[in-house]
Scaffold this motif. Structure first.
Motif, mmCIF file in Angstrom:
data_model
loop_
_atom_site.group_PDB
_atom_site.id
_atom_site.type_symbol
_atom_site.label_atom_id
_atom_site.label_comp_id
_atom_site.label_asym_id
_atom_site.label_seq_id
_atom_site.Cartn_x
_atom_site.Cartn_y
_atom_site.Cartn_z
ATOM 1 N N TRP A 51 82.470 2.030 -46.790
ATOM 2 C CA TRP A 51 83.087 0.737 -47.100
ATOM 3 C C TRP A 51 83.669 0.117 -45.840
ATOM 4 O O TRP A 51 83.497 -1.071 -45.575
ATOM 5 C CB TRP A 51 84.174 0.912 -48.158
ATOM 6 C CG TRP A 51 84.832 -0.381 -48.590
ATOM 7 C CD1 TRP A 51 84.433 -1.201 -49.595
ATOM 8 C CD2 TRP A 51 85.987 -0.994 -48.013
ATOM 9 N NE1 TRP A 51 85.274 -2.289 -49.700
ATOM 10 C CE2 TRP A 51 86.241 -2.184 -48.736
ATOM 11 C CE3 TRP A 51 86.846 -0.662 -46.970
ATOM 12 C CZ2 TRP A 51 87.298 -3.036 -48.447
ATOM 13 C CZ3 TRP A 51 87.910 -1.505 -46.684
ATOM 14 C CH2 TRP A 51 88.128 -2.684 -47.411
ATOM 15 N N GLN A 63 85.755 -9.141 -51.416
ATOM 16 C CA GLN A 63 85.253 -9.498 -52.750
ATOM 17 C C GLN A 63 83.755 -9.205 -52.869
ATOM 18 O O GLN A 63 83.288 -8.730 -53.901
ATOM 19 C CB GLN A 63 85.539 -10.978 -53.062
ATOM 20 C CG GLN A 63 87.006 -11.297 -53.248
ATOM 21 C CD GLN A 63 87.637 -10.438 -54.347
ATOM 22 O OE1 GLN A 63 87.127 -10.363 -55.450
ATOM 23 N NE2 GLN A 63 88.739 -9.792 -54.028
ATOM 24 N N LEU A 70 83.347 -5.480 -53.219
ATOM 25 C CA LEU A 70 83.773 -5.072 -54.554
ATOM 26 C C LEU A 70 82.732 -5.453 -55.600
ATOM 27 O O LEU A 70 82.471 -4.707 -56.542
ATOM 28 C CB LEU A 70 85.128 -5.716 -54.883
ATOM 29 C CG LEU A 70 85.776 -5.318 -56.193
ATOM 30 C CD1 LEU A 70 85.990 -3.813 -56.267
ATOM 31 C CD2 LEU A 70 87.093 -6.055 -56.368
ATOM 32 N N GLU A 71 82.109 -6.609 -55.406
ATOM 33 C CA GLU A 71 81.077 -7.062 -56.344
ATOM 34 C C GLU A 71 79.883 -6.102 -56.368
ATOM 35 O O GLU A 71 79.259 -5.889 -57.418
ATOM 36 C CB GLU A 71 80.619 -8.482 -55.982
ATOM 37 C CG GLU A 71 79.798 -9.140 -57.050
ATOM 38 C CD GLU A 71 80.496 -9.217 -58.405
ATOM 39 O OE1 GLU A 71 79.797 -9.070 -59.431
ATOM 40 O OE2 GLU A 71 81.734 -9.398 -58.459
ATOM 41 N N VAL A 130 80.029 -2.848 -56.062
ATOM 42 C CA VAL A 130 80.433 -1.738 -56.930
ATOM 43 C C VAL A 130 80.362 -2.166 -58.393
ATOM 44 O O VAL A 130 79.842 -1.437 -59.236
ATOM 45 C CB VAL A 130 81.858 -1.239 -56.589
ATOM 46 C CG1 VAL A 130 82.324 -0.194 -57.580
ATOM 47 C CG2 VAL A 130 81.901 -0.695 -55.176
ATOM 48 N N ARG A 131 80.867 -3.368 -58.685
ATOM 49 C CA ARG A 131 80.835 -3.860 -60.067
ATOM 50 C C ARG A 131 79.405 -3.974 -60.584
ATOM 51 O O ARG A 131 79.098 -3.547 -61.685
ATOM 52 C CB ARG A 131 81.515 -5.228 -60.160
ATOM 53 C CG ARG A 131 83.003 -5.171 -60.101
ATOM 54 C CD ARG A 131 83.598 -6.546 -60.375
ATOM 55 N NE ARG A 131 85.028 -6.516 -60.245
ATOM 56 C CZ ARG A 131 85.734 -7.381 -59.515
ATOM 57 N NH1 ARG A 131 85.139 -8.348 -58.858
ATOM 58 N NH2 ARG A 131 87.037 -7.273 -59.460
ATOM 59 N N GLU A 132 78.540 -4.597 -59.774
ATOM 60 C CA GLU A 132 77.146 -4.768 -60.188
ATOM 61 C C GLU A 132 76.481 -3.418 -60.420
ATOM 62 O O GLU A 132 75.796 -3.221 -61.417
ATOM 63 C CB GLU A 132 76.357 -5.524 -59.112
ATOM 64 C CG GLU A 132 76.610 -7.000 -59.082
ATOM 65 C CD GLU A 132 75.866 -7.671 -57.935
ATOM 66 O OE1 GLU A 132 74.835 -7.119 -57.486
ATOM 67 O OE2 GLU A 132 76.315 -8.717 -57.478
ATOM 68 N N SER A 171 77.855 -0.464 -60.986
ATOM 69 C CA SER A 171 78.394 0.352 -62.073
ATOM 70 C C SER A 171 77.885 -0.124 -63.425
ATOM 71 O O SER A 171 77.522 0.677 -64.275
ATOM 72 C CB SER A 171 79.917 0.403 -62.037
ATOM 73 O OG SER A 171 80.452 -0.878 -62.195
ATOM 74 N N SER A 172 77.790 -1.440 -63.637
ATOM 75 C CA SER A 172 77.272 -1.914 -64.917
ATOM 76 C C SER A 172 75.754 -1.756 -64.989
ATOM 77 O O SER A 172 75.206 -1.376 -66.022
ATOM 78 C CB SER A 172 77.679 -3.362 -65.175
ATOM 79 O OG SER A 172 77.172 -4.205 -64.170
#
Length: 196
Positions: free
Chosen positions: A57, A76, A79-80, A82-84, A86-87
């Motif tokens: 990171w 941001q 972080l996006e 990781v969000r993308e 993970s889902s």
């Protein structure tokens, strides 16, 4: 002597299988007990996730920040990712698990039927149980089989059960479990119970 050796071998095989079953029951749905042989157990994954932040990171932040010159936006963006993932990963994992289920069911059948001295019909029943239950387990969410429900003495619920050989206002004993679309979901297959 040959019979004794065979008996000892059978006992060792049964001990091994019992140990595996006991271990899997102990750890199943119990995050407090870790399988120490699993390099991807939750605590190890937590460490790897922290290392990801500390190492990759930080490097990615420097590289991306040099392009965009806006630290907050860069953070941001990272972080996006990781969000993308993970889902997306959750969806892909569920799809992959479901698609691989067809290929793995034969191995499961062998594992659970190996060493059983069943007759032809019991063997067929056991294999079909494994096959159907496996495919129900890999659904998202899993189909729920209420195998623990104790109905003895309760009022007979004809919305959930069919009568076995005797009718009555109360349950005598469970013959076949109720099947639900998911835990706490609607009934998709009535159970069977003896009435009294």
């Amino acid at each position: 002597m040959e019979e004794k050796n065979k008996a000892v071998k059978d006992i060792d095989n049964l001990k091994h299988r019992l140990s595996q079953i006991a271990g899997s029951k102990l750890t199943d749905n119990n995050p407090g007990i870790a399988d120490l042989s699993d390099p991807n157990r939750p605590l190890n994954l937590g460490e790897k996730f922290s290392e990801l932040y500390d190492n990759q990171w930080t490097d990615a932040l420097e590289e991306m920040d040099s392009k965009f010159k806006n630290e907050k936006q860069t953070i941001q963006n990272l972080l996006e990712i990781v969000r993308e993932l993970s889902s997306l990963q959750l969806k892909l994992t569920k799809d992959y698990r479901k698609s691989m289920a067809v290929h793995l069911v034969s191995d499961l059948e062998e594992e659970f039927c190996n060493g059983k001295n069943d007759g032809e019909h019991i063997s067929s029943y056991r294999r079909q149980c494994i096959r159907v239950c496996w495919f129900m387990a890999v659904q998202d969410p899993p189909v729920f089989i209420d195998v623990k429900e104790n109905v003895t003495g309760k009022k007979f619920d004809t919305d959930k059960y069919k009568y076995y050989t005797n009718t009555g206002k109360a349950f005598d004993y469970l013959v076949w479990p109720v099947l639900y679309l998911h835990k706490d979901g609607p009934v998709i297959g009535k159970g069977v119970a003896q009435g009294k």
